[in-house]
Design an enzyme around this catalytic site. Structure first.
Site, PDB file in Angstrom:
ATOM      1  N   ASP A   1       0.360   1.710  -5.493  1.00 51.17           N
ATOM      2  CA  ASP A   1       0.814   3.089  -5.779  1.00 51.17           C
ATOM      3  C   ASP A   1       0.744   3.527  -7.241  1.00 51.17           C
ATOM      4  OD1 ASP A   1       1.324   2.839  -3.112  1.00 51.17           O
ATOM      5  OD2 ASP A   1       3.426   3.409  -3.196  1.00 51.17           O
TER       6      ASP A   1
ATOM      7  N   ASP B   1       0.646   6.122  -1.799  1.00 52.67           N
ATOM      8  CA  ASP B   1       1.575   6.919  -1.031  1.00 52.67           C
ATOM      9  C   ASP B   1       0.824   8.214  -0.716  1.00 52.67           C
ATOM     10  OD1 ASP B   1       4.203   6.421  -0.172  1.00 52.67           O
ATOM     11  OD2 ASP B   1       5.094   7.655  -1.748  1.00 52.67           O
TER      12      ASP B   1
ATOM     13  N   LYS C   1      -0.817   5.116   2.880  1.00 49.48           N
ATOM     14  CA  LYS C   1       0.350   4.812   3.725  1.00 49.48           C
ATOM     15  C   LYS C   1       1.314   5.986   3.749  1.00 49.48           C
ATOM     16  CE  LYS C   1       2.695   2.500  -0.083  1.00 49.48           C
ATOM     17  NZ  LYS C   1       3.586   3.588  -0.477  1.00 49.48           N
TER      18      LYS C   1
ATOM     19  N   HIS D   1       1.562  11.413   1.421  1.00 55.92           N
ATOM     20  CA  HIS D   1       2.463  12.157   2.297  1.00 55.92           C
ATOM     21  C   HIS D   1       1.940  13.556   2.639  1.00 55.92           C
ATOM     22  CE1 HIS D   1       5.348   9.039   1.598  1.00 55.92           C
ATOM     23  NE2 HIS D   1       5.699   9.406   0.384  1.00 55.92           N
TER      24      HIS D   1
ATOM     25  N   HIS E   1       6.598  14.229  -3.432  1.00 51.91           N
ATOM     26  CA  HIS E   1       5.728  13.426  -4.302  1.00 51.91           C
ATOM     27  C   HIS E   1       4.529  12.949  -3.503  1.00 51.91           C
ATOM     28  CE1 HIS E   1       8.254  10.516  -2.183  1.00 51.91           C
ATOM     29  NE2 HIS E   1       7.226   9.688  -2.276  1.00 51.91           N
TER      30      HIS E   1
ATOM     31  N   CYS F   1       8.102   0.057  -3.281  1.00 56.71           N
ATOM     32  CA  CYS F   1       6.870  -0.298  -2.589  1.00 56.71           C
ATOM     33  C   CYS F   1       6.329  -1.663  -2.971  1.00 56.71           C
ATOM     34  CB  CYS F   1       5.839   0.806  -2.763  1.00 56.71           C
ATOM     35  SG  CYS F   1       6.315   2.271  -1.797  1.00 56.71           S
TER      36      CYS F   1
HETATM   37  C1  VGL Z   1       7.731   4.792  -3.579  1.00 58.75           C
HETATM   38  C2  VGL Z   1       9.674   5.995  -3.479  1.00 58.75           C
HETATM   39  C3  VGL Z   1       9.126   6.852  -2.553  1.00 58.75           C
HETATM   40  C4  VGL Z   1       6.968   3.655  -4.189  1.00 58.75           C
HETATM   41  C5  VGL Z   1       7.169   5.623  -2.651  1.00 58.75           C
HETATM   42  O1  VGL Z   1       5.722   3.720  -4.243  1.00 58.75           O
HETATM   43  O2  VGL Z   1       7.602   2.680  -4.646  1.00 58.75           O
HETATM   44  N1  VGL Z   1       8.993   4.979  -3.985  1.00 58.75           N
HETATM   45  N2  VGL Z   1       7.880   6.655  -2.135  1.00 58.75           N
HETATM   46 ZN    ZN Z   2       6.841   8.157  -0.990  1.00 57.85          ZN
END
Ligand code: VGL
Ligand code: ZN
Length: 197
Positions: free
Chosen positions: A15, A57, A102, A59, A76, A141
């Site tokens: 990420d 990530d 993901k 979304h 985010h 993550c």
């Molecule tokens: C993550 C919070 C929300 C991460 C992803 O990549 O650690 N943290 N979504």
């Molecule tokens: Zn996230």
């Protein structure tokens, strides 16, 4: 401890997207500081012909993890927006690398790169037995990807010089580190990795 890399090893970079960097929607303090070190890991694995996996990530705009939908996070890493892009300085090899998206469905969140993705099958197809994990966030993550790897039977190495945490509560990253270690993760730094040569 010296760790000799072999054909059964893979790198997982978690990420490293702009929304998780300072100035982004859900910033990880100093998240950008690990880019140069991660690039060294990426170049090392790549030069040895070992696969590199980049999770992201990914979304939808109305994802359940967002506050508007009752979740805990500001919006985010919305698919195809600038904040979802990888840090521009992150080195992405031109081959033997894989982008793993993901948490791309509205009603499901996923902190682990293994959850709802092809990561496990891609690793198994390649005979990978050990994964080396770095990126952000240590307490979300990264932790869940490491624990996911252990649960699936991989040996997991945590790149201690290539992780940063968000620390919503002070000490979260340290607790995450201790949990990963107590589950059997091995912490390594770049200087401990070497190749056969
Ligand atoms: C993550 C919070 C929300 C991460 C992803 O990549 O650690 N943290 N979504
Ligand atoms: Zn996230």
């Amino acid at each position: 401890m010296k760790v000799k890399l072999s054909k059964k090893d893979a790198l997982i970079v978690v990420d490293m997207q702009l929304d998780f960097m300072p100035g982004g929607a859900l910033p990880v303090p100093e998240g950008d500081k690990i880019v140069p070190r991660l690039n060294e890991y990426i170049k090392l694995f790549s030069s040895l012909g070992l696969p590199v996996f980049f999770t992201r990530d990914w979304h939808p705009p109305d994802h359940i993890s967002f506050k508007e939908q009752g979740g805990i996070w500001p919006p985010h890493c919305v698919q195809n927006t600038p904040g979802a892009m990888f840090h521009p300085d992150l080195y992405i090899p031109s081959d033997n690398r894989f982008i793993i998206s993901k948490a791309f469905s509205r009603d499901f969140d996923a902190y682990s790169g293994f959850q709802g993705t092809a990561l496990d099958s891609l690793l198994k197809e390649r005979g990978i037995k050990r994964v080396f994990v770095g990126g952000v966030a240590t307490d979300y993550c990264v932790k869940n990807t490491v624990l996911g790897a252990l649960n699936l039977g991989y040996q997991a190495f945590l790149l201690i010089d290539g992780i940063k945490g968000v620390d919503v509560q002070p000490g979260d990253s340290e607790r995450a580190l201790q949990e990963m270690l107590s589950e059997g993760t091995v912490a390594v730094e770049l200087s401990e990795l070497h190749s056969t040569a």
